[in-house]
Scaffold this motif. Structure first.
Motif, PDB file in Angstrom:
ATOM      1  N   CYS A   1       0.823  -1.217   0.000  1.00 42.10           N
ATOM      2  CA  CYS A   1       0.000   0.000   0.000  1.00 42.10           C
ATOM      3  C   CYS A   1       0.851   1.258   0.000  1.00 42.10           C
ATOM      4  CB  CYS A   1      -0.932  -0.024   1.205  1.00 42.10           C
ATOM      5  SG  CYS A   1      -1.991  -1.491   1.289  1.00 42.10           S
ATOM      6  N   GLN A   2       1.924   1.234  -0.775  1.00 43.18           N
ATOM      7  CA  GLN A   2       2.892   2.320  -0.799  1.00 43.18           C
ATOM      8  C   GLN A   2       2.579   3.349  -1.891  1.00 43.18           C
ATOM      9  OE1 GLN A   2       5.476   2.635   1.444  1.00 43.18           O
ATOM     10  NE2 GLN A   2       4.427   0.919   2.447  1.00 43.18           N
ATOM     11  N   PRO A   3       3.160   4.565  -1.779  1.00 38.77           N
ATOM     12  CA  PRO A   3       3.062   5.536  -2.887  1.00 38.77           C
ATOM     13  C   PRO A   3       3.671   4.949  -4.152  1.00 38.77           C
ATOM     14  CG  PRO A   3       3.891   6.583  -0.886  1.00 38.77           C
ATOM     15  CD  PRO A   3       3.889   5.105  -0.616  1.00 38.77           C
ATOM     16  N   LEU A   4       3.081   5.281  -5.308  1.00 42.73           N
ATOM     17  CA  LEU A   4       3.523   4.736  -6.592  1.00 42.73           C
ATOM     18  C   LEU A   4       4.152   5.777  -7.494  1.00 42.73           C
ATOM     19  CD1 LEU A   4       0.371   2.524  -7.292  1.00 42.73           C
ATOM     20  CD2 LEU A   4       2.560   1.800  -6.298  1.00 42.73           C
ATOM     21  N   GLY A   5       4.170   7.028  -7.050  1.00 45.15           N
ATOM     22  CA  GLY A   5       4.730   8.087  -7.879  1.00 45.15           C
ATOM     23  C   GLY A   5       3.694   8.695  -8.808  1.00 45.15           C
ATOM     24  N   ARG A   6       4.140   9.664  -9.564  1.00 45.69           N
ATOM     25  CA  ARG A   6       3.241  10.368 -10.488  1.00 45.69           C
ATOM     26  C   ARG A   6       2.714   9.416 -11.547  1.00 45.69           C
ATOM     27  NH1 ARG A   6       4.741  15.928 -13.825  1.00 45.69           N
ATOM     28  NH2 ARG A   6       2.689  16.210 -14.809  1.00 45.69           N
ATOM     29  N   ASP A   7       1.427   9.525 -11.849  1.00 44.05           N
ATOM     30  CA  ASP A   7       0.791   8.657 -12.842  1.00 44.05           C
ATOM     31  C   ASP A   7       1.398   8.909 -14.222  1.00 44.05           C
ATOM     32  OD1 ASP A   7      -0.837   7.082 -14.368  1.00 44.05           O
ATOM     33  OD2 ASP A   7      -2.712   8.015 -13.744  1.00 44.05           O
ATOM     34  N   LYS A   8       1.939   7.852 -14.829  1.00 43.48           N
ATOM     35  CA  LYS A   8       2.544   7.953 -16.157  1.00 43.48           C
ATOM     36  C   LYS A   8       1.583   7.535 -17.264  1.00 43.48           C
ATOM     37  CE  LYS A   8       7.140   7.005 -14.274  1.00 43.48           C
ATOM     38  NZ  LYS A   8       8.324   6.097 -14.313  1.00 43.48           N
ATOM     39  N   GLY A   9       0.346   7.264 -16.906  1.00 48.41           N
ATOM     40  CA  GLY A   9      -0.626   6.844 -17.906  1.00 48.41           C
ATOM     41  C   GLY A   9      -0.697   5.335 -18.004  1.00 48.41           C
ATOM     42  N   PRO A  10      -1.715   4.820 -18.687  1.00 46.79           N
ATOM     43  CA  PRO A  10      -1.913   3.370 -18.781  1.00 46.79           C
ATOM     44  C   PRO A  10      -0.763   2.651 -19.480  1.00 46.79           C
ATOM     45  CG  PRO A  10      -3.886   4.566 -19.471  1.00 46.79           C
ATOM     46  CD  PRO A  10      -2.789   5.565 -19.374  1.00 46.79           C
ATOM     47  N   MET A  11      -0.606   1.388 -19.153  1.00 49.43           N
ATOM     48  CA  MET A  11       0.421   0.543 -19.752  1.00 49.43           C
ATOM     49  C   MET A  11       0.120   0.248 -21.217  1.00 49.43           C
ATOM     50  SD  MET A  11      -0.632  -3.248 -18.334  1.00 49.43           S
ATOM     51  CE  MET A  11       0.047  -4.125 -19.740  1.00 49.43           C
TER      52      MET A  11
ATOM     53  N   ARG B   1       4.806 -10.751 -12.614  1.00 53.78           N
ATOM     54  CA  ARG B   1       5.096 -10.923 -14.041  1.00 53.78           C
ATOM     55  C   ARG B   1       5.557  -9.627 -14.687  1.00 53.78           C
ATOM     56  NH1 ARG B   1       1.578 -15.369 -17.089  1.00 53.78           N
ATOM     57  NH2 ARG B   1       1.294 -16.906 -15.427  1.00 53.78           N
ATOM     58  N   GLY B   2       5.761  -8.592 -13.896  1.00 54.48           N
ATOM     59  CA  GLY B   2       6.329  -7.357 -14.418  1.00 54.48           C
ATOM     60  C   GLY B   2       5.361  -6.215 -14.639  1.00 54.48           C
ATOM     61  N   PHE B   3       4.080  -6.390 -14.337  1.00 53.89           N
ATOM     62  CA  PHE B   3       3.109  -5.303 -14.473  1.00 53.89           C
ATOM     63  C   PHE B   3       3.366  -4.254 -13.390  1.00 53.89           C
ATOM     64  CE2 PHE B   3       1.231  -8.436 -17.034  1.00 53.89           C
ATOM     65  CZ  PHE B   3       0.122  -7.953 -17.712  1.00 53.89           C
ATOM     66  N   SER B   4       3.109  -3.004 -13.713  1.00 58.15           N
ATOM     67  CA  SER B   4       3.237  -1.941 -12.727  1.00 58.15           C
ATOM     68  C   SER B   4       2.029  -1.937 -11.800  1.00 58.15           C
ATOM     69  CB  SER B   4       3.325  -0.580 -13.422  1.00 58.15           C
ATOM     70  OG  SER B   4       3.195   0.470 -12.475  1.00 58.15           O
ATOM     71  N   PRO B   5       2.251  -1.789 -10.483  1.00 61.81           N
ATOM     72  CA  PRO B   5       1.106  -1.681  -9.565  1.00 61.81           C
ATOM     73  C   PRO B   5       0.182  -0.523  -9.908  1.00 61.81           C
ATOM     74  CG  PRO B   5       3.145  -2.038  -8.349  1.00 61.81           C
ATOM     75  CD  PRO B   5       3.535  -1.779  -9.784  1.00 61.81           C
ATOM     76  N   ALA B   6       0.704   0.497 -10.563  1.00 61.95           N
ATOM     77  CA  ALA B   6      -0.114   1.654 -10.929  1.00 61.95           C
ATOM     78  C   ALA B   6      -1.188   1.309 -11.944  1.00 61.95           C
ATOM     79  CB  ALA B   6       0.775   2.774 -11.482  1.00 61.95           C
ATOM     80  N   ASP B   7      -1.018   0.188 -12.651  1.00 59.54           N
ATOM     81  CA  ASP B   7      -1.991  -0.224 -13.660  1.00 59.54           C
ATOM     82  C   ASP B   7      -2.864  -1.381 -13.202  1.00 59.54           C
ATOM     83  OD1 ASP B   7      -1.172   1.641 -15.666  1.00 59.54           O
ATOM     84  OD2 ASP B   7       0.613   0.405 -15.981  1.00 59.54           O
ATOM     85  N   LEU B   8      -2.695  -1.814 -11.950  1.00 63.17           N
ATOM     86  CA  LEU B   8      -3.461  -2.933 -11.389  1.00 63.17           C
ATOM     87  C   LEU B   8      -4.239  -2.434 -10.190  1.00 63.17           C
ATOM     88  CD1 LEU B   8      -0.595  -5.597 -11.515  1.00 63.17           C
ATOM     89  CD2 LEU B   8      -2.436  -5.296 -13.190  1.00 63.17           C
ATOM     90  N   LEU B   9      -5.486  -2.074 -10.406  1.00 62.88           N
ATOM     91  CA  LEU B   9      -6.253  -1.352  -9.397  1.00 62.88           C
ATOM     92  C   LEU B   9      -7.492  -2.143  -8.976  1.00 62.88           C
ATOM     93  CD1 LEU B   9      -6.040   2.147 -11.127  1.00 62.88           C
ATOM     94  CD2 LEU B   9      -4.428   1.110  -9.495  1.00 62.88           C
ATOM     95  N   ILE B  10      -7.534  -2.504  -7.711  1.00 62.69           N
ATOM     96  CA  ILE B  10      -8.727  -3.171  -7.183  1.00 62.69           C
ATOM     97  C   ILE B  10      -9.879  -2.174  -7.215  1.00 62.69           C
ATOM     98  CG2 ILE B  10      -9.734  -4.358  -5.203  1.00 62.69           C
ATOM     99  CD1 ILE B  10      -6.895  -5.156  -4.399  1.00 62.69           C
ATOM    100  N   THR B  11     -11.025  -2.630  -7.666  1.00 62.52           N
ATOM    101  CA  THR B  11     -12.140  -1.746  -7.981  1.00 62.52           C
ATOM    102  C   THR B  11     -13.430  -2.277  -7.378  1.00 62.52           C
ATOM    103  OG1 THR B  11     -11.046  -1.230 -10.089  1.00 62.52           O
ATOM    104  CG2 THR B  11     -13.378  -0.631  -9.892  1.00 62.52           C
TER     105      THR B  11
ATOM    106  N   SER C   1      -4.022   5.316  -8.769  1.00 63.96           N
ATOM    107  CA  SER C   1      -2.882   4.917  -9.596  1.00 63.96           C
ATOM    108  C   SER C   1      -1.582   5.538  -9.106  1.00 63.96           C
ATOM    109  CB  SER C   1      -3.131   5.315 -11.055  1.00 63.96           C
ATOM    110  OG  SER C   1      -3.319   6.719 -11.163  1.00 63.96           O
ATOM    111  N   GLU C   2      -1.670   6.423  -8.108  1.00 63.24           N
ATOM    112  CA  GLU C   2      -0.476   7.079  -7.585  1.00 63.24           C
ATOM    113  C   GLU C   2      -0.137   6.645  -6.163  1.00 63.24           C
ATOM    114  OE1 GLU C   2      -1.071  11.279  -8.103  1.00 63.24           O
ATOM    115  OE2 GLU C   2      -0.617  11.169 -10.262  1.00 63.24           O
ATOM    116  N   HIS C   3      -1.058   5.939  -5.508  1.00 66.49           N
ATOM    117  CA  HIS C   3      -0.818   5.475  -4.138  1.00 66.49           C
ATOM    118  C   HIS C   3      -1.702   4.253  -3.902  1.00 66.49           C
ATOM    119  CE1 HIS C   3      -0.333   5.261   0.149  1.00 66.49           C
ATOM    120  NE2 HIS C   3       0.394   6.361   0.201  1.00 66.49           N
ATOM    121  N   ALA C   4      -1.065   3.104  -3.710  1.00 67.64           N
ATOM    122  CA  ALA C   4      -1.824   1.846  -3.617  1.00 67.64           C
ATOM    123  C   ALA C   4      -2.662   1.740  -2.360  1.00 67.64           C
ATOM    124  CB  ALA C   4      -0.861   0.665  -3.689  1.00 67.64           C
ATOM    125  N   GLY C   5      -2.435   2.617  -1.390  1.00 65.32           N
ATOM    126  CA  GLY C   5      -3.232   2.593  -0.171  1.00 65.32           C
ATOM    127  C   GLY C   5      -4.371   3.580  -0.165  1.00 65.32           C
ATOM    128  N   ARG C   6      -4.483   4.380  -1.215  1.00 64.09           N
ATOM    129  CA  ARG C   6      -5.538   5.386  -1.310  1.00 64.09           C
ATOM    130  C   ARG C   6      -6.531   5.000  -2.405  1.00 64.09           C
ATOM    131  NH1 ARG C   6      -1.677  10.805  -0.899  1.00 64.09           N
ATOM    132  NH2 ARG C   6      -1.024  10.449   1.280  1.00 64.09           N
TER     133      ARG C   6
END
Length: 201
Positions: free
Chosen positions: A52-62, A121-131, A178-183
């Motif tokens: 649940c860490q910060p992911l940095g500035r959103d770079k857009g979808p993969m 498998r190498g996906f960015s956490p910023a593009d994997l969002l529980i919804t 997409s910028e913070h996995a805990g928010r």
């Protein structure tokens, strides 16, 4: 679903999927204001702070590549096959508890495990969002959204295929930032317009 051959064919296929009533829906869901996380995810973050860490500035979808698509299909199918769906009440004796499942799990447990496996498998956490969504019958449900340059795709324990969010029939309420996995952020407008059959919990 078969992977479309080449970027041009993929775009053509996407346009066909989003034709008709669903065509007015954006390919990617739009995050709006910050909102409170589900209590289950809040408690999950207290015991799994590394998730649940910060992911940095959103770079857009993969970029949606052939390899990425194959991984999405494989992980969705594997978890849906290996994990037996059940309620937290039956599994843990509590109303809500988010955890990585071993043999049984609730819908959010499926989403957690799929997210974890795709990160491996190498996906960015910023593009994997529980919804969090509402089913057509009004009941709450959790899925995993994968953000791509061809739209937001949904990995769902209630379906064997992977489809665009606008093809699910769900109402989309909120998801991880997409910028913070805990928010979490609100989504809107997030109502899929394509009709689907009744979904069992």
């Amino acid at each position: 679903m078969k992977f479309f051959k080449g970027k041009a064919a993929l775009l053509t296929g996407l346009m066909m999927l989003t034709s008709g009533a669903a065509f007015a829906s954006p390919a990617n869901l739009v995050a709006t204001d910050r909102t409170n996380p589900p209590v289950g995810h809040y408690n999950f973050c207290r015991t799994h702070s590394q998730e649940c860490q910060p992911l940095g500035r959103d770079k857009g979808p993969m970029q949606l590549t052939r390899a990425a698509w194959s991984a999405m299909l494989e992980v969705n199918a594997q978890v849906n096959r290996d994990i037996i769906p059940d309620t937290d009440e039956n599994i843990y004796g509590v109303a809500e508890l988010w955890a990585y499942p071993r043999t049984v799990g609730d819908c959010e447990d499926f989403a957690l495990l799929k997210r974890h496996m795709l990160i491996e498998r190498g996906f960015s956490p910023a593009d994997l969002l529980i919804t969090v969504v509402l089913q057509p019958n009004g009941e709450g449900h959790a899925v995993l959204t994968v953000r791509t340059d061809y739209g937001d795709y949904i990995l769902d324990n209630m379906r064997g295929d992977v489809r665009l969010w606008s093809e699910t029939g769900y109402t989309f309420i909120k998801r991880q930032s997409s910028e913070h996995a805990g928010r979490w952020t609100k989504l809107g407008p997030g109502t899929a317009t394509t009709a689907v059959g009744a979904v069992n919990n």
